[in-house]
Design a protein around this motif. Structure first.
Motif, PDB file in Angstrom:
ATOM      1  N   LEU A  27     -57.289 -25.045  30.206  1.00  0.00           N
ATOM      2  CA  LEU A  27     -56.667 -23.942  30.952  1.00  0.00           C
ATOM      3  C   LEU A  27     -56.656 -22.738  30.016  1.00  0.00           C
ATOM      4  O   LEU A  27     -56.952 -22.874  28.816  1.00  0.00           O
ATOM      5  N   SER A  60     -51.598 -17.512  33.495  1.00  0.00           N
ATOM      6  CA  SER A  60     -52.477 -18.616  33.105  1.00  0.00           C
ATOM      7  C   SER A  60     -53.562 -18.794  34.159  1.00  0.00           C
ATOM      8  O   SER A  60     -53.437 -18.291  35.274  1.00  0.00           O
ATOM      9  N   ALA A  61     -54.605 -19.519  33.796  1.00  0.00           N
ATOM     10  CA  ALA A  61     -55.675 -19.821  34.759  1.00  0.00           C
ATOM     11  C   ALA A  61     -56.141 -21.252  34.558  1.00  0.00           C
ATOM     12  O   ALA A  61     -56.257 -21.728  33.426  1.00  0.00           O
ATOM     13  N   CYS A  62     -56.380 -21.926  35.676  1.00  0.00           N
ATOM     14  CA  CYS A  62     -56.794 -23.333  35.606  1.00  0.00           C
ATOM     15  C   CYS A  62     -58.291 -23.443  35.306  1.00  0.00           C
ATOM     16  O   CYS A  62     -59.019 -22.465  35.407  1.00  0.00           O
ATOM     17  N   ILE A  83     -52.977 -31.474  36.115  1.00  0.00           N
ATOM     18  CA  ILE A  83     -51.605 -30.975  36.240  1.00  0.00           C
ATOM     19  C   ILE A  83     -51.254 -30.904  37.738  1.00  0.00           C
ATOM     20  O   ILE A  83     -52.143 -30.834  38.586  1.00  0.00           O
ATOM     21  N   LEU A  87     -48.121 -26.631  41.341  1.00  0.00           N
ATOM     22  CA  LEU A  87     -47.961 -25.438  40.504  1.00  0.00           C
ATOM     23  C   LEU A  87     -49.280 -24.847  40.027  1.00  0.00           C
ATOM     24  O   LEU A  87     -49.296 -23.814  39.378  1.00  0.00           O
ATOM     25  N   SER A  88     -50.387 -25.517  40.293  1.00  0.00           N
ATOM     26  CA  SER A  88     -51.668 -25.078  39.722  1.00  0.00           C
ATOM     27  C   SER A  88     -52.830 -25.384  40.657  1.00  0.00           C
ATOM     28  O   SER A  88     -52.751 -26.312  41.471  1.00  0.00           O
ATOM     29  N   GLY A  89     -53.910 -24.629  40.501  1.00  0.00           N
ATOM     30  CA  GLY A  89     -55.118 -24.869  41.282  1.00  0.00           C
ATOM     31  C   GLY A  89     -56.042 -25.883  40.615  1.00  0.00           C
ATOM     32  O   GLY A  89     -57.141 -26.158  41.104  1.00  0.00           O
ATOM     33  N   LEU A 155     -40.999 -37.647  34.784  1.00  0.00           N
ATOM     34  CA  LEU A 155     -40.994 -36.543  33.825  1.00  0.00           C
ATOM     35  C   LEU A 155     -39.669 -35.798  33.859  1.00  0.00           C
ATOM     36  O   LEU A 155     -39.162 -35.459  34.923  1.00  0.00           O
ATOM     37  N   PHE A 157     -37.525 -32.522  31.704  1.00  0.00           N
ATOM     38  CA  PHE A 157     -37.733 -31.444  30.732  1.00  0.00           C
ATOM     39  C   PHE A 157     -36.411 -30.790  30.367  1.00  0.00           C
ATOM     40  O   PHE A 157     -35.435 -30.874  31.126  1.00  0.00           O
ATOM     41  N   ARG A 170     -43.375 -19.646  39.233  1.00  0.00           N
ATOM     42  CA  ARG A 170     -43.275 -21.112  39.290  1.00  0.00           C
ATOM     43  C   ARG A 170     -41.844 -21.594  39.508  1.00  0.00           C
ATOM     44  O   ARG A 170     -41.628 -22.749  39.831  1.00  0.00           O
ATOM     45  N   ALA A 190     -39.666 -33.384  37.258  1.00  0.00           N
ATOM     46  CA  ALA A 190     -40.754 -33.135  38.202  1.00  0.00           C
ATOM     47  C   ALA A 190     -40.317 -33.744  39.522  1.00  0.00           C
ATOM     48  O   ALA A 190     -39.986 -34.929  39.592  1.00  0.00           O
ATOM     49  N   GLY A 194     -44.052 -32.431  42.957  1.00  0.00           N
ATOM     50  CA  GLY A 194     -44.714 -31.858  41.790  1.00  0.00           C
ATOM     51  C   GLY A 194     -44.279 -30.448  41.474  1.00  0.00           C
ATOM     52  O   GLY A 194     -45.056 -29.626  40.995  1.00  0.00           O
ATOM     53  N   LEU A 196     -40.677 -28.002  39.920  1.00  0.00           N
ATOM     54  CA  LEU A 196     -39.544 -28.172  39.013  1.00  0.00           C
ATOM     55  C   LEU A 196     -38.255 -28.311  39.811  1.00  0.00           C
ATOM     56  O   LEU A 196     -37.969 -27.485  40.671  1.00  0.00           O
ATOM     57  N   TYR A 265     -45.532 -22.290  28.965  1.00  0.00           N
ATOM     58  CA  TYR A 265     -44.512 -22.421  30.018  1.00  0.00           C
ATOM     59  C   TYR A 265     -43.211 -23.084  29.540  1.00  0.00           C
ATOM     60  O   TYR A 265     -42.136 -22.745  30.033  1.00  0.00           O
ATOM     61  N   ILE A 272     -40.524 -31.823  26.781  1.00  0.00           N
ATOM     62  CA  ILE A 272     -40.976 -32.440  28.034  1.00  0.00           C
ATOM     63  C   ILE A 272     -41.133 -33.930  27.737  1.00  0.00           C
ATOM     64  O   ILE A 272     -41.768 -34.305  26.740  1.00  0.00           O
TER      65      ILE A 272
HETATM   66  O1  X90 Z   1     -53.126 -23.082  37.047  1.00  0.00           O
HETATM   67  C1  X90 Z   1     -52.397 -22.570  36.188  1.00  0.00           C
HETATM   68  O2  X90 Z   1     -52.504 -21.397  35.867  1.00  0.00           O
HETATM   69  C2  X90 Z   1     -51.345 -23.452  35.506  1.00  0.00           C
HETATM   70  C3  X90 Z   1     -49.983 -23.274  36.034  1.00  0.00           C
HETATM   71  C4  X90 Z   1     -48.949 -24.201  35.418  1.00  0.00           C
HETATM   72  C5  X90 Z   1     -47.542 -23.905  35.789  1.00  0.00           C
HETATM   73  C6  X90 Z   1     -46.427 -24.721  35.271  1.00  0.00           C
HETATM   74  C7  X90 Z   1     -46.590 -25.529  34.038  1.00  0.00           C
HETATM   75  C8  X90 Z   1     -45.305 -26.121  33.515  1.00  0.00           C
HETATM   76  C9  X90 Z   1     -45.415 -26.711  32.133  1.00  0.00           C
HETATM   77  C10 X90 Z   1     -42.828 -26.823  32.023  1.00  0.00           C
HETATM   78  C11 X90 Z   1     -41.908 -27.988  32.123  1.00  0.00           C
HETATM   79  C12 X90 Z   1     -42.376 -29.165  32.922  1.00  0.00           C
HETATM   80  C13 X90 Z   1     -42.387 -28.953  34.403  1.00  0.00           C
HETATM   81  C14 X90 Z   1     -43.061 -30.047  35.210  1.00  0.00           C
HETATM   82  C15 X90 Z   1     -42.953 -29.883  36.663  1.00  0.00           C
HETATM   83  C16 X90 Z   1     -43.883 -30.697  37.503  1.00  0.00           C
HETATM   84  C17 X90 Z   1     -44.187 -27.093  31.420  1.00  0.00           C
END
Ligand code: X90
Length: 281
Positions: A27, A60-62, A83, A87-89, A155, A157, A170, A190, A194, A196, A265, A272
């Motif tokens: 990512l 961010s970008a996936c 992931i 929250l993500s693509g 999970l 956090f 998010r 989580a 999926g 928070l 994040y 976590i």
């Molecule tokens: O595609 C993207 O740009 C990625 C986006 C990710 C967004 C959230 C990441 C969270 C990471 C935070 C604590 C854990 C949360 C878990 C929830 C399912 C870390």
């Protein structure tokens, strides 16, 4: 049969202590000045320093479809873990890559697993996949058993700041404010979708550790595997490990640092934790 396990960099791991080939699709963290690729070569500590000084927008970008396909090439039986799609693509992008790869390679099987989670829970799914493959199970059997295992992983956090999560949509800003106050950590998990889900707020690390352990036992933790991923917080991570070991001396606990995506994040101080507990469904 030639197997490979592929994850995105939200898993925080670059290699595995098993003979099964392993790959990571990165990512990215993006600001108006820089693009940080979470490829294992990046200095995460200086990225966090840069971001602390930087006042503009960051996101961010996936991984894109090609990033995933690059990791599939040359393999027939591929297990891919992403992931959370909540929250993500990343999951969508991996599914498109998987379908194109299977279309172009008649003998290939790609199974994409939406972790509905991140970091340590993905790392636990990977360990289990590697064990199942090393034991000599076939593709369909691994698929069946990993879904059963994934139903028991959880999970939790604990975050000191949720600034980047809120700024990137998010979580909502009202919840994020709680984590901004001095010494307050937001604890959450989580959700089944999926996303928070906040469960507690605690002041100070002692209270936070008790809250984490209480949450784990409510969710059925009785002393199995625990994976603790931390963003520059090794002391609290090992305090937590000691506390869990005191209650469950046979627990299998590992501590790892978050890579770039989870560091961005979870932010400095964030923890976590992945663990096994009761069945989710
Ligand atoms: O595609 C993207 O740009 C990625 C986006 C990710 C967004 C959230 C990441 C969270 C990471 C935070 C604590 C854990 C949360 C878990 C929830 C399912 C870390």
């Amino acid at each position: 049969m030639n197997f490979k396990i592929v994850v995105d960099s939200s898993a925080d791991i670059r290699s595995i202590p098993y003979s099964v080939p392993f790959g990571v699709a990165p990512l990215k963290i993006i600001t108006s000045q820089m693009e940080y690729c979470d490829d294992g070569k990046l200095d995460v500590h200086s990225m966090l320093d840069d971001l602390q000084k930087y006042k503009g927008r960051s996101s961010s970008a996936c991984p894109n479809i090609e990033d995933w396909k690059k990791e599939f090439i040359g393999f027939e039986n591929i297990f891919c873990v992403t992931i959370t799609s909540g929250l993500s693509g990343s999951y969508n992008s991996a599914c498109v890559a998987a379908n194109e790869y299977m279309r172009d390679n008649a003998n290939a099987n790609v199974f994409v697993i939406d972790s509905l989670s991140t970091g340590p829970e993905i790392a636990m799914i990977v360990e289990k996949l590697a064990q199942l493959i090393e034991e000599g199970n076939g593709f369909e059997e691994v698929k069946k058993q990993i879904l059963r295992y994934k139903n028991t992983t959880h999970l939790i956090f604990a975050l000191e700041s949720m600034h980047n999560l809120a700024n990137n949509g998010r979580i909502n800003h009202v919840v994020a404010k709680f984590a901004g106050a001095l010494g307050i950590r937001v604890i959450g998990k989580a959700s089944l979708q999926g996303t928070l889900e906040m469960t507690d707020r605690s002041r100070g690390s002692k209270k936070m550790i008790s809250d984490i352990i209480k949450n784990m036992s409510t969710n059925g933790y009785i002393g199995g595997r625990v994976r603790i991923h931390h963003c520059e917080n090794p002391s609290v991570a090992s305090e937590l490990k000691e506390r869990i070991l005191k209650a469950c001396p046979k627990a299998n606990i590992d501590i790892t640092q978050t890579a770039a995506l989870c560091s961005f994040y979870a932010e400095r101080g964030g923890l976590i934790i992945g663990y096994t507990g009761k069945a989710k469904a």
